[in-house]
Design a protein around this motif. Structure first.
Motif, PDB file in Angstrom:
ATOM      1  N   GLU A  16      45.885  43.440  39.139  1.00 46.27           N
ATOM      2  CA  GLU A  16      46.162  42.188  38.420  1.00 46.27           C
ATOM      3  C   GLU A  16      45.094  41.817  37.398  1.00 46.27           C
ATOM      4  O   GLU A  16      45.304  40.925  36.577  1.00 46.27           O
ATOM      5  CB  GLU A  16      46.299  41.046  39.430  1.00 46.27           C
ATOM      6  CG  GLU A  16      47.496  41.201  40.348  1.00 46.27           C
ATOM      7  CD  GLU A  16      47.549  40.122  41.424  1.00 46.27           C
ATOM      8  OE1 GLU A  16      46.718  39.183  41.396  1.00 46.27           O
ATOM      9  OE2 GLU A  16      48.421  40.222  42.298  1.00 46.27           O
ATOM     10  N   ALA A  17      43.955  42.488  37.433  1.00 47.09           N
ATOM     11  CA  ALA A  17      42.816  42.091  36.605  1.00 47.09           C
ATOM     12  C   ALA A  17      43.022  42.424  35.132  1.00 47.09           C
ATOM     13  O   ALA A  17      43.555  43.480  34.788  1.00 47.09           O
ATOM     14  CB  ALA A  17      41.547  42.765  37.115  1.00 47.09           C
ATOM     15  N   THR A  18      42.580  41.517  34.294  1.00 43.64           N
ATOM     16  CA  THR A  18      42.581  41.746  32.853  1.00 43.64           C
ATOM     17  C   THR A  18      41.307  42.522  32.489  1.00 43.64           C
ATOM     18  O   THR A  18      40.341  42.552  33.262  1.00 43.64           O
ATOM     19  CB  THR A  18      42.566  40.411  32.095  1.00 43.64           C
ATOM     20  OG1 THR A  18      41.340  39.728  32.395  1.00 43.64           O
ATOM     21  CG2 THR A  18      43.768  39.547  32.465  1.00 43.64           C
ATOM     22  N   PRO A  19      41.277  43.133  31.315  1.00 39.58           N
ATOM     23  CA  PRO A  19      40.048  43.809  30.880  1.00 39.58           C
ATOM     24  C   PRO A  19      38.830  42.877  30.880  1.00 39.58           C
ATOM     25  O   PRO A  19      37.725  43.306  31.231  1.00 39.58           O
ATOM     26  CB  PRO A  19      40.388  44.304  29.476  1.00 39.58           C
ATOM     27  CG  PRO A  19      41.874  44.526  29.525  1.00 39.58           C
ATOM     28  CD  PRO A  19      42.390  43.401  30.391  1.00 39.58           C
ATOM     29  N   ASP A  20      39.021  41.618  30.521  1.00 38.10           N
ATOM     30  CA  ASP A  20      37.900  40.671  30.530  1.00 38.10           C
ATOM     31  C   ASP A  20      37.362  40.442  31.941  1.00 38.10           C
ATOM     32  O   ASP A  20      36.159  40.363  32.154  1.00 38.10           O
ATOM     33  CB  ASP A  20      38.307  39.329  29.913  1.00 38.10           C
ATOM     34  CG  ASP A  20      38.464  39.402  28.411  1.00 38.10           C
ATOM     35  OD1 ASP A  20      37.938  40.358  27.785  1.00 38.10           O
ATOM     36  OD2 ASP A  20      39.129  38.507  27.844  1.00 38.10           O
ATOM     37  N   ARG A  21      38.268  40.324  32.924  1.00 38.73           N
ATOM     38  CA  ARG A  21      37.845  40.135  34.326  1.00 38.73           C
ATOM     39  C   ARG A  21      37.133  41.378  34.838  1.00 38.73           C
ATOM     40  O   ARG A  21      36.171  41.289  35.595  1.00 38.73           O
ATOM     41  CB  ARG A  21      39.050  39.819  35.216  1.00 38.73           C
ATOM     42  CG  ARG A  21      39.628  38.452  35.006  1.00 38.73           C
ATOM     43  CD  ARG A  21      38.777  37.328  35.569  1.00 38.73           C
ATOM     44  NE  ARG A  21      38.774  37.399  37.030  1.00 38.73           N
ATOM     45  CZ  ARG A  21      37.704  37.169  37.777  1.00 38.73           C
ATOM     46  NH1 ARG A  21      36.563  36.846  37.232  1.00 38.73           N
ATOM     47  NH2 ARG A  21      37.776  37.255  39.077  1.00 38.73           N
ATOM     48  N   GLU A  33      38.595  49.884  34.607  1.00 37.35           N
ATOM     49  CA  GLU A  33      39.901  49.870  33.939  1.00 37.35           C
ATOM     50  C   GLU A  33      40.736  51.076  34.358  1.00 37.35           C
ATOM     51  O   GLU A  33      41.946  50.957  34.589  1.00 37.35           O
ATOM     52  CB  GLU A  33      39.726  49.821  32.423  1.00 37.35           C
ATOM     53  CG  GLU A  33      39.287  48.452  31.945  1.00 37.35           C
ATOM     54  CD  GLU A  33      39.127  48.367  30.439  1.00 37.35           C
ATOM     55  OE1 GLU A  33      39.875  49.047  29.714  1.00 37.35           O
ATOM     56  OE2 GLU A  33      38.262  47.602  29.998  1.00 37.35           O
ATOM     57  N   ARG A  41      47.484  49.966  39.778  1.00 37.10           N
ATOM     58  CA  ARG A  41      48.810  49.542  39.320  1.00 37.10           C
ATOM     59  C   ARG A  41      49.857  50.616  39.631  1.00 37.10           C
ATOM     60  O   ARG A  41      50.955  50.313  40.077  1.00 37.10           O
ATOM     61  CB  ARG A  41      48.795  49.221  37.820  1.00 37.10           C
ATOM     62  CG  ARG A  41      48.151  47.881  37.505  1.00 37.10           C
ATOM     63  CD  ARG A  41      48.313  47.516  36.046  1.00 37.10           C
ATOM     64  NE  ARG A  41      47.473  48.307  35.163  1.00 37.10           N
ATOM     65  CZ  ARG A  41      46.191  48.074  34.917  1.00 37.10           C
ATOM     66  NH1 ARG A  41      45.582  47.043  35.480  1.00 37.10           N
ATOM     67  NH2 ARG A  41      45.517  48.845  34.090  1.00 37.10           N
TER      68      ARG A  41
END
Length: 147
Positions: free
Chosen positions: A94-99, A126, A133
């Motif tokens: 669920e994590a975004t690249p920023d997280r 990443e 995923r």
């Protein structure tokens, strides 16, 4: 030569062990995708990453029975196979690249991560998130460690 850490997905411990023991390929013959990285030890990194991504304390993360649980036989010379938590798998998925960069930066502020480049760690996270995923809730994540 340093230690090797191969991260992959499997439907359970039995399949993870079978993949880990496959001698026909360099590293596990993972039909779901393999991320082979040298020098990224799960014990020293992923507890901090999971804590950052989930808000759980490192103590809570490390108390999870699946956190770096030895799945294979305890062979002195390795290789060793450990499980990663489903909580980490889900948080990575669920994590975004920023997280992920935030979690990588948190790790670089620790003793183990001092002097490491957070961008390189974020790149690893990443790729691990992509594996998470792809694994979805049907498969768990594992790390095969060898000398």
């Amino acid at each position: 030569m340093g230690n090797l850490y191969d991260y992959y997905a499997a439907t359970g411990d039995t399949q993870a062990i079978a993949l880990s023991e496959d001698e026909d390929v360099a590293g596990p013959a993972d039909p779901f995708g393999l991320i082979g990285l040298k020098g990224v030890m799960p014990h020293g990194i992923l507890g901090i990453v999971e804590s950052c991504l989930t808000g759980r304390s490192e103590e809570q993360v490390e108390a999870d029975p699946r956190f770096c649980e030895l799945v294979s036989e305890d062979n002195e010379d390795g290789p060793w196979l450990v499980s990663l938590t489903d909580t980490l798998r889900d948080a990575l998925a669920e994590a975004t690249p920023d997280r992920l960069l935030e979690a990588a930066t948190a790790w670089t502020r620790t003793e183990d991560g001092a002097d490491q480049d957070p961008e390189l760690m974020a790149d690893f996270l990443e790729r691990l998130a992509g594996l998470a995923r792809d694994a979805g809730p049907q498969r768990g994540l594992y790390c095969r460690m060898s000398l």
